[in-house]
Design a protein around this motif. Structure first.
Motif, PDB file in Angstrom:
ATOM      1  N   TYR A   7     -47.037 -13.409   7.626  1.00 26.56           N
ATOM      2  CA  TYR A   7     -47.703 -12.498   6.999  1.00 26.56           C
ATOM      3  C   TYR A   7     -46.828 -11.160   7.028  1.00 26.56           C
ATOM      4  O   TYR A   7     -46.845 -10.299   6.017  1.00 26.56           O
ATOM      5  N   THR A  10     -43.849 -11.520   5.229  1.00 31.31           N
ATOM      6  CA  THR A  10     -44.116 -11.353   3.432  1.00 31.31           C
ATOM      7  C   THR A  10     -44.280 -10.014   3.023  1.00 31.31           C
ATOM      8  O   THR A  10     -43.714  -9.588   2.258  1.00 31.31           O
ATOM      9  N   CYS A  11     -44.985  -9.241   4.072  1.00 29.21           N
ATOM     10  CA  CYS A  11     -45.188  -7.942   3.801  1.00 29.21           C
ATOM     11  C   CYS A  11     -43.926  -7.246   3.847  1.00 29.21           C
ATOM     12  O   CYS A  11     -43.865  -6.149   2.782  1.00 29.21           O
ATOM     13  N   ASN A  13     -40.993  -8.028   2.952  1.00 27.03           N
ATOM     14  CA  ASN A  13     -40.280  -8.654   1.930  1.00 27.03           C
ATOM     15  C   ASN A  13     -40.718  -8.026   0.505  1.00 27.03           C
ATOM     16  O   ASN A  13     -39.878  -7.733  -0.440  1.00 27.03           O
ATOM     17  N   THR A  14     -42.024  -8.014   0.502  1.00 23.92           N
ATOM     18  CA  THR A  14     -42.666  -7.114  -0.618  1.00 23.92           C
ATOM     19  C   THR A  14     -42.400  -5.596  -0.502  1.00 23.92           C
ATOM     20  O   THR A  14     -41.976  -5.071  -1.564  1.00 23.92           O
ATOM     21  N   LEU A  17     -38.910  -5.321  -2.033  1.00 24.85           N
ATOM     22  CA  LEU A  17     -38.809  -5.533  -3.406  1.00 24.85           C
ATOM     23  C   LEU A  17     -39.325  -4.310  -4.070  1.00 24.85           C
ATOM     24  O   LEU A  17     -39.001  -3.927  -5.144  1.00 24.85           O
ATOM     25  N   VAL A  18     -40.695  -3.684  -3.399  1.00 27.51           N
ATOM     26  CA  VAL A  18     -41.002  -2.424  -4.107  1.00 27.51           C
ATOM     27  C   VAL A  18     -40.000  -1.458  -4.113  1.00 27.51           C
ATOM     28  O   VAL A  18     -40.041  -0.558  -5.036  1.00 27.51           O
TER      29      VAL A  18
END
Length: 138
Positions: A7, A10-11, A13-14, A17-18
């Motif tokens: 998790y 994933t955070c 990588n997010t 992306l942002v």
């Protein structure tokens, strides 16, 4: 990065992306502001180069992104690299020509050039992030 829980990865990588989305949207805002603030839409011509930029590599090098940085004996791949470089120069040349011809002012020119560099920064960050993700999967 392998020792981090899923998790957290994933955070992160997010977040990457942002960050890329903010860079690209900032470049678009600068591009539109250079036109809208001075009620002159000629600087939007340089947006054509942003659309045409990836086309030679897609047509001549295929979807393999590694061919961009590797030496190739294929003349079509080299021709695609040449056309990509030429269209990259168009991102600076079009606002410069418009400024030299007196069509746009210094402020619009500065916004156009800063938009170009924001887009280049976004592309470099994308390449760096995708390269990092590729090696973390191995």
């Amino acid at each position: 990065m392998d020792e981090l829980p899923g998790y957290v990865r994933t955070c992160l990588n997010t977040g990457k992306l942002v960050f890329l989305a903010i860079l690209v949207s900032g470049g678009i805002v600068l591009q539109v502001l250079a036109c809208a603030l001075y009620n002159n839409w000629w600087p939007m011509l340089s947006a054509i180069t942003y659309v045409l930029l990836p086309m030679p590599l897609l047509f001549f090098a295929g979807s393999d992104g590694s061919s961009m940085f590797s030496e190739s004996d294929n003349s079509w791949v080299n021709f695609g690299k040449f056309l990509t470089g030429a269209s990259t120069l168009g991102g600076i040349a079009i606002p410069s020509i418009l400024k030299h011809a007196g069509v746009i002012g210094w402020a619009a020119f500065a916004m156009e050039i800063s938009s170009f560099f924001v887009f280049i920064l976004a592309i470099l960050c994308f390449l760096w992030m995708s390269d990092e993700d590729y090696y973390s999967m191995l």
